[in-house]
Design an enzyme around this catalytic site. Structure first.
Site, PDB file in Angstrom:
ATOM      1  N   HIS A  87      25.550  64.107  78.372  1.00 18.83           N
ATOM      2  CA  HIS A  87      25.321  63.820  76.992  1.00 18.83           C
ATOM      3  C   HIS A  87      24.707  64.927  76.249  1.00 18.83           C
ATOM      4  CE1 HIS A  87      25.808  59.287  77.131  1.00 18.83           C
ATOM      5  NE2 HIS A  87      26.800  59.538  77.705  1.00 18.83           N
ATOM      6  N   TYR A 216      18.294  54.519  70.863  1.00 14.40           N
ATOM      7  CA  TYR A 216      17.047  53.837  70.939  1.00 14.40           C
ATOM      8  C   TYR A 216      16.661  53.415  69.445  1.00 14.40           C
ATOM      9  CZ  TYR A 216      15.933  56.516  75.000  1.00 14.40           C
ATOM     10  OH  TYR A 216      15.912  57.121  76.435  1.00 14.40           O
ATOM     11  N   PRO A 307       9.194  53.454  80.712  1.00  7.90           N
ATOM     12  CA  PRO A 307      10.373  54.201  80.955  1.00  7.90           C
ATOM     13  C   PRO A 307      10.917  54.648  79.505  1.00  7.90           C
ATOM     14  CG  PRO A 307      10.609  51.778  81.126  1.00  7.90           C
ATOM     15  CD  PRO A 307       9.332  51.947  80.997  1.00  7.90           C
ATOM     16  N   LYS A 311      11.506  59.407  82.120  1.00 10.04           N
ATOM     17  CA  LYS A 311      10.941  60.621  82.822  1.00 10.04           C
ATOM     18  C   LYS A 311      10.574  60.317  84.448  1.00 10.04           C
ATOM     19  CE  LYS A 311      11.029  63.840  79.822  1.00 10.04           C
ATOM     20  NZ  LYS A 311      12.160  63.865  79.862  1.00 10.04           N
ATOM     21  N   TYR A 399      12.785  65.465  75.951  1.00 14.98           N
ATOM     22  CA  TYR A 399      13.876  64.552  76.588  1.00 14.98           C
ATOM     23  C   TYR A 399      14.727  65.252  77.696  1.00 14.98           C
ATOM     24  CZ  TYR A 399      16.517  60.244  76.746  1.00 14.98           C
ATOM     25  OH  TYR A 399      17.152  59.003  77.075  1.00 14.98           O
TER      26      TYR A 399
HETATM   27  P1  RFL Z   1      10.250  54.662  94.392  1.00  7.81           P
HETATM   28  O1  RFL Z   1      11.643  54.853  93.790  1.00  7.81           O
HETATM   29  O2  RFL Z   1       9.520  53.060  93.968  1.00  7.81           O
HETATM   30  O3  RFL Z   1      10.399  54.768  95.914  1.00  7.81           O
HETATM   31  C1  RFL Z   1       9.319  54.388  96.823  1.00  7.81           C
HETATM   32  C2  RFL Z   1       9.894  53.813  98.063  1.00  7.81           C
HETATM   33  O4  RFL Z   1       8.888  53.741  99.075  1.00  7.81           O
HETATM   34  C3  RFL Z   1       9.008  52.273  99.588  1.00  7.81           C
HETATM   35  N1  RFL Z   1       7.978  52.089 100.134  1.00  7.81           N
HETATM   36  C4  RFL Z   1       7.360  52.022 101.379  1.00  7.81           C
HETATM   37  N2  RFL Z   1       7.902  52.719 102.625  1.00  7.81           N
HETATM   38  C5  RFL Z   1       7.322  52.648 103.627  1.00  7.81           C
HETATM   39  N3  RFL Z   1       6.048  52.197 103.873  1.00  7.81           N
HETATM   40  C6  RFL Z   1       5.785  51.478 102.833  1.00  7.81           C
HETATM   41  N4  RFL Z   1       4.301  51.111 103.003  1.00  7.81           N
HETATM   42  C7  RFL Z   1       6.183  51.443 101.628  1.00  7.81           C
HETATM   43  N5  RFL Z   1       5.836  50.986 100.440  1.00  7.81           N
HETATM   44  C8  RFL Z   1       6.778  51.417  99.447  1.00  7.81           C
HETATM   45  C9  RFL Z   1       9.937  51.544  98.575  1.00  7.81           C
HETATM   46  O5  RFL Z   1      10.517  50.385  99.173  1.00  7.81           O
HETATM   47  C10 RFL Z   1      10.790  52.581  98.038  1.00  7.81           C
HETATM   48  O6  RFL Z   1      11.922  52.652  98.418  1.00  7.81           O
HETATM   49  O7  RFL Z   1       9.399  55.933  93.794  1.00  7.81           O
HETATM   50  P2  RFL Z   1       9.830  57.488  93.768  1.00  7.81           P
HETATM   51  O8  RFL Z   1      10.566  57.858  94.762  1.00  7.81           O
HETATM   52  O9  RFL Z   1       8.629  57.944  93.180  1.00  7.81           O
HETATM   53  O10 RFL Z   1      10.627  57.392  92.367  1.00  7.81           O
HETATM   54  C11 RFL Z   1      10.346  56.974  91.227  1.00  7.81           C
HETATM   55  C12 RFL Z   1      11.294  56.251  90.270  1.00  7.81           C
HETATM   56  O11 RFL Z   1      11.958  55.163  91.164  1.00  7.81           O
HETATM   57  C13 RFL Z   1      10.769  56.051  89.006  1.00  7.81           C
HETATM   58  O12 RFL Z   1       9.988  56.560  88.520  1.00  7.81           O
HETATM   59  C14 RFL Z   1      12.129  55.476  88.084  1.00  7.81           C
HETATM   60  O13 RFL Z   1      12.761  54.684  88.413  1.00  7.81           O
HETATM   61  C15 RFL Z   1      11.540  55.352  86.470  1.00  7.81           C
HETATM   62  N6  RFL Z   1      12.583  55.097  85.670  1.00  7.81           N
HETATM   63  C16 RFL Z   1      13.248  56.049  84.942  1.00  7.81           C
HETATM   64  N7  RFL Z   1      12.904  57.418  85.447  1.00  7.81           N
HETATM   65  C17 RFL Z   1      13.811  58.189  84.881  1.00  7.81           C
HETATM   66  O14 RFL Z   1      13.563  59.456  85.206  1.00  7.81           O
HETATM   67  N8  RFL Z   1      14.936  58.154  83.989  1.00  7.81           N
HETATM   68  C18 RFL Z   1      15.217  56.823  83.512  1.00  7.81           C
HETATM   69  O15 RFL Z   1      16.120  56.757  82.811  1.00  7.81           O
HETATM   70  C19 RFL Z   1      14.470  55.725  84.234  1.00  7.81           C
HETATM   71  N9  RFL Z   1      14.548  54.623  84.050  1.00  7.81           N
HETATM   72  C20 RFL Z   1      12.652  53.625  85.189  1.00  7.81           C
HETATM   73  C21 RFL Z   1      13.976  53.659  84.206  1.00  7.81           C
HETATM   74  C22 RFL Z   1      11.970  52.625  85.822  1.00  7.81           C
HETATM   75  C23 RFL Z   1      12.206  51.453  85.242  1.00  7.81           C
HETATM   76  N10 RFL Z   1      11.399  50.358  85.749  1.00  7.81           N
HETATM   77  C24 RFL Z   1      12.081  49.525  86.788  1.00  7.81           C
HETATM   78  C25 RFL Z   1      10.021  50.235  85.593  1.00  7.81           C
HETATM   79  C26 RFL Z   1      14.012  52.243  83.798  1.00  7.81           C
HETATM   80  C27 RFL Z   1      13.297  51.144  84.302  1.00  7.81           C
HETATM   81  C28 RFL Z   1      13.586  49.835  83.844  1.00  7.81           C
HETATM   82  C1  PHB Z   2      18.702  53.639  81.603  1.00  5.12           C
HETATM   83  O1  PHB Z   2      19.866  53.859  81.411  1.00  5.12           O
HETATM   84  O2  PHB Z   2      18.605  52.871  82.698  1.00  5.12           O
HETATM   85  C2  PHB Z   2      17.578  54.265  80.834  1.00  5.12           C
HETATM   86  C3  PHB Z   2      17.878  55.135  79.746  1.00  5.12           C
HETATM   87  C4  PHB Z   2      16.902  55.601  79.051  1.00  5.12           C
HETATM   88  C5  PHB Z   2      15.630  55.235  79.326  1.00  5.12           C
HETATM   89  C6  PHB Z   2      15.270  54.274  79.987  1.00  5.12           C
HETATM   90  C7  PHB Z   2      16.383  53.821  80.886  1.00  5.12           C
HETATM   91  O3  PHB Z   2      14.595  55.714  78.473  1.00  5.12           O
END
Ligand code: RFL
Ligand code: PHB
Length: 407
Positions: A87, A216, A307, A311, A399
């Site tokens: 995009h 958004y 979120p 980022k 962004y």
């Molecule tokens: P993760 O993905 O949480 O992975 C950590 C892993 O560690 C495991 N773990 C353990 N393993 C061994 N021993 C232990 N004691 C452990 N404790 C935990 C867990 O099971 C897991 O597998 O962290 P990581 O790798 O730092 O990645 C971070 C991302 O997951 C997170 O920042 C993003 O999902 C945030 N986020 C978004 N980020 C973006 O860049 N773009 C997006 O569009 C975006 N959308 C979002 C999001 C997060 C969201 N939520 C769930 C808050 C949308 C949402 C709704």
């Molecule tokens: C998503 O597609 O999950 C998503 C997109 C944009 C955001 C957060 C999550 O700011």
């Protein structure tokens, strides 16, 4: 005979030593393992969940230009390139009208790729296992030892048996609720945090997205976001109160609320079967420094953003790029300078993303304590953001991922 998780993932039973022990198989841990293996550095990844669980955990969807480039440059981007959606803008919708932020024009052709986090996790797991490198799933009782020394270790239970990995470096990539951050002695870390009085209710739905680009939406009833995963799968979010329970949101209520908030003249929101739904808390959080002795924290283990700026995963991928380079310098010439500077080298980007995510969240959500004056300030900010080229550029360059002009 029962197959143990270690056998399933090709781990030698005698394994007791590696160069880098990586705790957590999320985007941070898996990408770090991948980058290290490209430099010929051995690592073992341990993960508390099952492979199926981590491959199906629905989370992020937006990759900055730099993150997509990183996947490409390291040979992990083939499926992202064929299935991801590139995009070059987003829509800000308020007062029932759309205002496009044109990333291509404002950032010299940069853009984002919409590709699910769990697809990146699947791709990185497949790459690692096909190369015969270990990931130990379903470990428990993980503990870090001697992180202050140059011979740390990680102990855990695997299939009920005690195991310990001796290593040179421990990477704490175990997310916000992991054990790594808490292994650092009290008093070392400074914590900065902010809670928000709302959460996001997110759904996946079997529908063709009703817009080519993300929308958004600022609305009196609360924020809404239209995103997607593919031409046949929509991802939509609603701002809800922080203590909301998903059981109180049958599908019909979710669609009704999405229709009310996203309504715009001459546009309609397609509805379809909801295949997944959940509520995620919103938080801003940073610990400094992101390291102690031979333990290095990356991704959500060190920082969380709401979120709204998309980022979190991007920051996680950037942290481990910085860490992989530092680890490579350490093994190439015994040079610890980049390891010593790891935290400082990450934090400038981390704080930029903190500010951007807080700013987007503050501009787009309804706060329970906001009065009419605050709401007018938000509208004034939105109007300025879409009208002024300088303000639009600021949103756009953050962004797609801000690249610092100075090092
Ligand atoms: P993760 O993905 O949480 O992975 C950590 C892993 O560690 C495991 N773990 C353990 N393993 C061994 N021993 C232990 N004691 C452990 N404790 C935990 C867990 O099971 C897991 O597998 O962290 P990581 O790798 O730092 O990645 C971070 C991302 O997951 C997170 O920042 C993003 O999902 C945030 N986020 C978004 N980020 C973006 O860049 N773009 C997006 O569009 C975006 N959308 C979002 C999001 C997060 C969201 N939520 C769930 C808050 C949308 C949402 C709704
Ligand atoms: C998503 O597609 O999950 C998503 C997109 C944009 C955001 C957060 C999550 O700011």
């Amino acid at each position: 005979m029962r197959t143990s998780p270690s056998q399933k993932c090709g781990v030698p039973a005698s394994l007791v030593r590696t160069q880098v022990a990586i705790v957590g198989a999320g985007p941070a841990g898996l990408m770090l393992a991948h980058l290290l293996s490209l430099d010929g550095i051995e690592s073992v990844v341990i993960e508390s969940r099952t492979r199926t669980y981590v491959e199906h955990r629905v989370r992020a969807g937006v990759l900055e230009q730099g993150s997509a480039d990183l996947l490409d440059a390291t040979g992990a981007g083939a499926r992202m390139r064929s299935e991801g959606l590139v995009h070059h803008g987003i829509q800000l919708r308020f007062g029932g009208s759309d205002h496009r932020i044109d990333f291509g024009e404002l950032t010299g052709g940069r853009g984002i790729t919409v590709y699910g986090q769990q697809e990146i996790v699947k791709d990185l797991i497949a790459l690692r296992l096909s190369a015969g490198h270990p990931i130990l799933f379903e470990v428990s009782d993980v503990e870090l030892h001697d992180i202050r020394s140059d011979q740390p270790s990680v102990s855990f239970l695997l299939d009920g048996a005690s195991m310990s990995i001796d290593c040179d470096i421990v990477a704490g990539c175990d997310g916000f609720h992991g054990v790594s951050r808490d292994s650092i002695p009290a008093g070392v870390l400074t914590t900065y945090e902010r809670d928000y009085p709302f959460a996001w209710l997110g759904i996946l739905a079997g529908i063709a997205p009703s817009s080519e680009e993300l929308i958004y939406c600022y609305h009196e009833r609360g924020f809404a976001l239209l995103s997607m995963r593919s031409p046949t799968v929509g991802r939509l979010y609603l701002q809800v109160p922080a203590d909301e329970r998903i059981g109180d949101w049958p599908d019909a209520r979710i669609w009704e609320e999405l229709q009310a908030r996203l309504a715009a003249a001459g546009w309609s929101l397609a509805e379809g079967p909801v295949t997944e739904k959940g509520i995620s808390a919103m938080r801003s959080f940073v610990v400094e420094p992101m390291q102690f002795g031979r333990l290095f924290l990356s991704g959500d283990a060190a920082h969380i953003v709401p979120p709204t700026g998309a980022k979190g995963m991007n920051l996680a991928l950037r942290d481990v790029s910085v860490l992989a380079e530092a680890v490579a310098a350490f093994y190439a010439a015994g040079d610890t300078r980049l390891l010593d500077e790891y935290s400082a080298n990450c934090l400038r980007r981390v704080w930029r993303a903190q500010h951007f995510s807080w700013w987007m969240t503050s501009m787009l959500h309804r706060f329970p304590d906001h009065d009419a004056y605050q709401a007018q300030l938000q509208r004034a900010q939105l109007a300025y953001t879409v009208d002024s080229r300088a303000a639009s550029t600021s949103l756009a360059e953050n962004y797609v991922g801000y690249e610092w002009a100075t090092t």
